[in-house]
Design a protein around this motif. Structure first.
Motif, PDB file in Angstrom:
ATOM      1  N   ARG A  86      -9.704   5.319   1.302  1.00 45.97           N
ATOM      2  CA  ARG A  86      -8.185   5.618   1.548  1.00 45.97           C
ATOM      3  C   ARG A  86      -8.329   6.315   3.383  1.00 45.97           C
ATOM      4  N   ILE A  87      -8.882   5.345   4.077  1.00 48.76           N
ATOM      5  CA  ILE A  87      -8.845   5.843   5.525  1.00 48.76           C
ATOM      6  C   ILE A  87      -7.502   5.680   5.998  1.00 48.76           C
ATOM      7  N   PRO A  88      -7.042   6.729   6.681  1.00 44.67           N
ATOM      8  CA  PRO A  88      -5.617   6.598   7.131  1.00 44.67           C
ATOM      9  C   PRO A  88      -5.569   5.927   8.357  1.00 44.67           C
ATOM     10  N   PRO A  89      -4.447   5.456   8.874  1.00 41.26           N
ATOM     11  CA  PRO A  89      -3.184   5.534   7.990  1.00 41.26           C
ATOM     12  C   PRO A  89      -2.965   4.438   6.974  1.00 41.26           C
ATOM     13  N   LEU A  90      -2.529   4.896   5.768  1.00 37.11           N
ATOM     14  CA  LEU A  90      -2.339   4.193   4.737  1.00 37.11           C
ATOM     15  C   LEU A  90      -1.258   4.597   3.619  1.00 37.11           C
ATOM     16  N   VAL A  91      -0.687   3.504   3.204  1.00 37.50           N
ATOM     17  CA  VAL A  91       0.482   3.722   2.194  1.00 37.50           C
ATOM     18  C   VAL A  91      -0.330   3.477   0.745  1.00 37.50           C
ATOM     19  N   MET A  92      -0.519   4.527   0.054  1.00 37.43           N
ATOM     20  CA  MET A  92      -1.261   4.514  -1.201  1.00 37.43           C
ATOM     21  C   MET A  92      -0.579   3.935  -2.484  1.00 37.43           C
ATOM     22  N   GLY A  93      -0.836   3.525  -3.552  1.00 39.15           N
ATOM     23  CA  GLY A  93      -0.083   3.484  -4.698  1.00 39.15           C
ATOM     24  C   GLY A  93      -0.419   2.062  -5.107  1.00 39.15           C
ATOM     25  N   HIS A  94      -1.021   1.796  -6.459  1.00 37.27           N
ATOM     26  CA  HIS A  94      -1.383   0.617  -6.829  1.00 37.27           C
ATOM     27  C   HIS A  94      -1.064   0.304  -8.544  1.00 37.27           C
ATOM     28  N   GLU A  95      -0.136   1.000  -9.051  1.00 34.19           N
ATOM     29  CA  GLU A  95       0.108   0.990 -10.332  1.00 34.19           C
ATOM     30  C   GLU A  95       1.637   1.133 -10.426  1.00 34.19           C
ATOM     31  N   ALA A  96       2.409  -0.038 -10.111  1.00 34.11           N
ATOM     32  CA  ALA A  96       3.675  -0.197  -9.834  1.00 34.11           C
ATOM     33  C   ALA A  96       4.400  -1.450 -10.640  1.00 34.11           C
ATOM     34  N   ALA A  97       5.802  -1.158 -10.703  1.00 38.93           N
ATOM     35  CA  ALA A  97       6.569  -2.174 -11.082  1.00 38.93           C
ATOM     36  C   ALA A  97       7.826  -2.252 -10.328  1.00 38.93           C
ATOM     37  N   GLY A  98       8.629  -3.207 -10.368  1.00 45.22           N
ATOM     38  CA  GLY A  98       9.832  -3.359  -9.384  1.00 45.22           C
ATOM     39  C   GLY A  98      10.422  -4.700 -10.022  1.00 45.22           C
ATOM     40  N   GLU A  99      11.348  -5.072  -9.181  1.00 47.06           N
ATOM     41  CA  GLU A  99      12.012  -6.074  -9.412  1.00 47.06           C
ATOM     42  C   GLU A  99      11.864  -7.158  -7.807  1.00 47.06           C
ATOM     43  N   VAL A 100      11.726  -8.495  -8.152  1.00 45.26           N
ATOM     44  CA  VAL A 100      11.650  -9.519  -7.073  1.00 45.26           C
ATOM     45  C   VAL A 100      12.794  -9.445  -6.195  1.00 45.26           C
TER      46      VAL A 100
ATOM     47  N   LEU B 284      -4.782  -3.105  -3.771  1.00 52.91           N
ATOM     48  CA  LEU B 284      -3.417  -2.665  -3.222  1.00 52.91           C
ATOM     49  C   LEU B 284      -3.568  -1.128  -2.994  1.00 52.91           C
ATOM     50  N   GLY B 285      -3.152  -0.645  -1.897  1.00 51.44           N
ATOM     51  CA  GLY B 285      -2.917   0.920  -1.621  1.00 51.44           C
ATOM     52  C   GLY B 285      -4.343   1.480  -1.203  1.00 51.44           C
ATOM     53  N   VAL B 286      -5.553   0.402  -0.669  1.00 57.71           N
ATOM     54  CA  VAL B 286      -6.762   1.023  -0.440  1.00 57.71           C
ATOM     55  C   VAL B 286      -7.059   0.544   0.950  1.00 57.71           C
ATOM     56  N   SER B 287      -7.955   1.324   1.686  1.00 57.51           N
ATOM     57  CA  SER B 287      -8.379   0.816   3.011  1.00 57.51           C
ATOM     58  C   SER B 287      -9.672   1.504   3.031  1.00 57.51           C
ATOM     59  N   PRO B 288     -10.972   0.764   2.575  1.00 55.12           N
ATOM     60  CA  PRO B 288     -12.129   1.407   2.468  1.00 55.12           C
ATOM     61  C   PRO B 288     -13.018   1.114   3.804  1.00 55.12           C
ATOM     62  N   GLY B 289     -12.373   0.437   5.002  1.00 54.30           N
ATOM     63  CA  GLY B 289     -12.926   0.022   6.045  1.00 54.30           C
ATOM     64  C   GLY B 289     -12.928  -1.493   6.428  1.00 54.30           C
ATOM     65  N   PRO B 290     -13.563  -2.550   5.552  1.00 52.33           N
ATOM     66  CA  PRO B 290     -13.306  -3.852   5.817  1.00 52.33           C
ATOM     67  C   PRO B 290     -11.898  -4.446   5.969  1.00 52.33           C
ATOM     68  N   TYR B 291     -10.998  -3.687   5.197  1.00 47.97           N
ATOM     69  CA  TYR B 291      -9.499  -4.100   5.175  1.00 47.97           C
ATOM     70  C   TYR B 291      -8.767  -3.102   5.079  1.00 47.97           C
ATOM     71  N   ARG B 292      -7.193  -3.174   5.065  1.00 45.76           N
ATOM     72  CA  ARG B 292      -6.348  -1.997   4.934  1.00 45.76           C
ATOM     73  C   ARG B 292      -5.031  -2.790   4.073  1.00 45.76           C
ATOM     74  N   ARG B 293      -4.777  -2.562   3.123  1.00 45.84           N
ATOM     75  CA  ARG B 293      -3.672  -3.051   2.188  1.00 45.84           C
ATOM     76  C   ARG B 293      -2.828  -2.126   1.798  1.00 45.84           C
ATOM     77  N   HIS B 294      -1.645  -2.146   2.502  1.00 45.91           N
ATOM     78  CA  HIS B 294      -0.623  -1.094   1.907  1.00 45.91           C
ATOM     79  C   HIS B 294      -0.197  -1.196   0.903  1.00 45.91           C
ATOM     80  N   GLY B 295       0.071  -0.031  -0.218  1.00 44.15           N
ATOM     81  CA  GLY B 295       0.253  -0.058  -1.307  1.00 44.15           C
ATOM     82  C   GLY B 295       1.913   0.027  -1.699  1.00 44.15           C
ATOM     83  N   ALA B 296       2.243   0.795  -2.929  1.00 45.83           N
ATOM     84  CA  ALA B 296       3.423   0.571  -3.505  1.00 45.83           C
ATOM     85  C   ALA B 296       4.046   2.054  -3.338  1.00 45.83           C
TER      86      ALA B 296
END
Ligand SMILES: [Zn+2]
Ligand SMILES: [Zn+2]
Length: 343
Positions: free
Chosen positions: A51-65, A109-121
Motif C-alpha cells: 500500500r505505497i502512498p499515495p493510494l485510495v485503498m478498498g477492494h470489498e465493495a458494492a454500488g451502482e453502475v 483494486l486499492g493496492v500499490s505494491p510498486g509495479p502498479y497503483r490501482r485506486h480502490g473503492a
C-alpha cells in the motif's frame, strides 16, 4: 469526488479527487459500501509493502453502475453490482487455463505494491473492468454485498479441499475469513466443524454460525481435544485461516493420516513446518489464493441464506469517519469484525 487517501503511511485523509476515467471495457461504479479489510489495516504502516502512498485503498465493495465504456453493452446506469478484488488480464497462460487468480498480470483494486497503483473503492466512484463485475440480487444489501469478496475466499478454499459428505473438518481462526470458511465447509458436506480460536467472543460467533464444536487453544490442548473428538484419528481436513507457525502446526497435527490441510491465512512470510509429520503421515498441504470464479456461488449462498454475513458487520459509517475507524482497527479494539464505510 470525495475519496479517502492514504497520503503517507499512518495518515489517511478524506480529500477531493478527480472522478476516475473509464476505458472502453470499463464501468464507472458509484460506491455505496466498502469494507475495511485486514490487509488494508496491515498496509497502513507500510509493513506489507503493498500500500505505497499515495493510494485510495478498498477492494470489498458494492454500488451502482453510473456509466459504461463503449465496449460494454449489458449494464445500465442504476444496476446494482459488486466486483472482484482481482483484476486479471484475460490473456496470459494462467488466464487461458481458467486460473485467473494466478494471472501473471494480476492487479488488486486499492493496492500499490510498486509495479502498479490501482485506486480502490474508499471513494464515491471507482472504475473497474466489466469482466470482474457481478449483478446483485435484490435481497442483498450493499453492506452485505461488500462481504462477498471475503466469502469467496472461503468458498474457494473449500473448493480446493477434498471434503466428502460426513467428514469432520477443522477451521483454525475465526476471523472474517475463518467464519466464512466455516459456513462454506458445512455446506460442502462436513458433518462436524470444529473451530479453533483463542478469542471466546469469536468462538461464540462461530457456534452461532454452525460450528459444532469450538476449542480455545489458550485453555485446552487443541490437538488432543480434536483427536478425542475423532476416535483418536484426527479430522479429514483442516482449513488454516491465520497464517503463522503455531496455528499451521496445529492444523497439520489435527488431521488424520492422508488428510488435507488447506492454507488460507497469509501473514508470516515463513513458518516452521513439521516435515516428518507431513511426509510420513502423507498429509496434503494445499495453498489457496483469493478466489477463482467463486463470486456467483458466493452470491447465491448469501442470497439463499446458506452463508450469513449480517452478524459479522460490526459497524457501518460514513466515509468521513474512515480514518478514525482505521485507527480503532489498527489498535485492535476488541469486538470489531467487519467495518463498512459508505462513501
Ligand atoms: Zn480483503
Ligand atoms: Zn492473466
Amino acid at each position: 469526488m470525495q475519496a479517502m487517501l492514504l497520503k503517507e503511511y499512518m495518515h489517511l485523509e478524506v480529500v477531493e479527487m478527480p472522478q476516475p476515467s473509464i476505458g472502453p471495457d470499463d464501468v464507472l461504479v458509484r460506491v455505496r459500501a466498502c469494507g475495511i479489510c485486514g490487509s488494508d489495516v496491515h498496509g497502513l504502516d507500510g509493513r506489507t509493502g503493498r500500500r505505497i502512498p499515495p493510494l485510495v485503498m478498498g477492494h470489498e465493495a458494492a454500488g451502482e453502475v453510473v456509466e459504461s465504456g463503449t465496449g460494454v453493452s449489458d449494464l445500465r446506469p442504476g444496476d446494482r453490482v459488486t466486483f472482484d478484488s482481482t483484476v486479471y488480464c484475460g490473456r496470459c497462460f494462467f488466464c487461458a487455463r481458467g486460473e485467473v487468480n494466478l494471472c501473471d498480470n494480476r492487479e488488486v483494486l486499492g493496492v500499490s505494491p510498486g509495479p502498479y497503483r490501482r485506486h480502490g473503492a474508499f471513494a464515491e466512484y471507482v472504475s473497474v473492468p466489466r469482466r470482474i463485475i457481478y449483478r446483485l440480487p435484490e435481497n442483498l444489501t450493499y453492506e452485505q454485498a461488500a462481504l462477498i469478496e471475503a466469502v469467496s475466499v472461503g468458498v474457494h478454499a473449500v473448493n480446493l479441499t477434498p471434503v466428502v459428505l460426513g467428514d469432520v473438518a477443522v477451521v483454525i481462526g475465526s476471523g472474517m475469513i475463518g467464519l466464512a470458511t466455516l459456513q462454506a465447509v458445512r455446506h460442502a458436506g462436513a458433518a462436524r466443524v470444529i473451530v479453533v480460536d483463542p478469542d471466546e467472543g469469536r468462538l461464540a460467533m462461530a457456534r452461532s454460525m454452525g460450528a459444532t464444536d469450538t476449542v480455545n487453544p489458550k485453555t485446552t490442548d487443541a490437538v488432543e481435544a480434536i483427536r478425542a473428538m475423532t476416535d483418536g484419528r484426527g479430522a479429514a481436513v483442516a482449513l488454516e485461516c491465520v497464517g503463522a507457525t503455531e496455528p499451521i502446526q496445529t492444523a497439520i497435527a489435527c488431521v488424520r493420516k492422508g488428510g488435507t490441510v488447506t492454507l488460507v491465512g497469509n501473514v508470516a512470510p515463513e513458518i516452521t513446518l513439521p516435515l516428518q509429520s507431513v511426509v510420513s503421515r502423507q498429509i496434503r498441504v494445499q495453498g489457496s489464493c483469493a478466489s477463482n470464479g467463486e463470486y456467483p456461488a458466493s452470491i447465491e449462498l448469501m442470497s439463499s441464506g446458506a452463508i450469513q454475513v449480517g452478524p459479522l458487520i460490526s459497524a457501518v459509517a460514513p466515509l468521513e469517519e474512515g480514518p478514525s475507524w482505521f485507527d480503532r482497527l489498527y489498535r485492535h479494539e476488541p469486538g470489531l469484525m467487519k467495518v463498512i464505510l459508505r462513501p
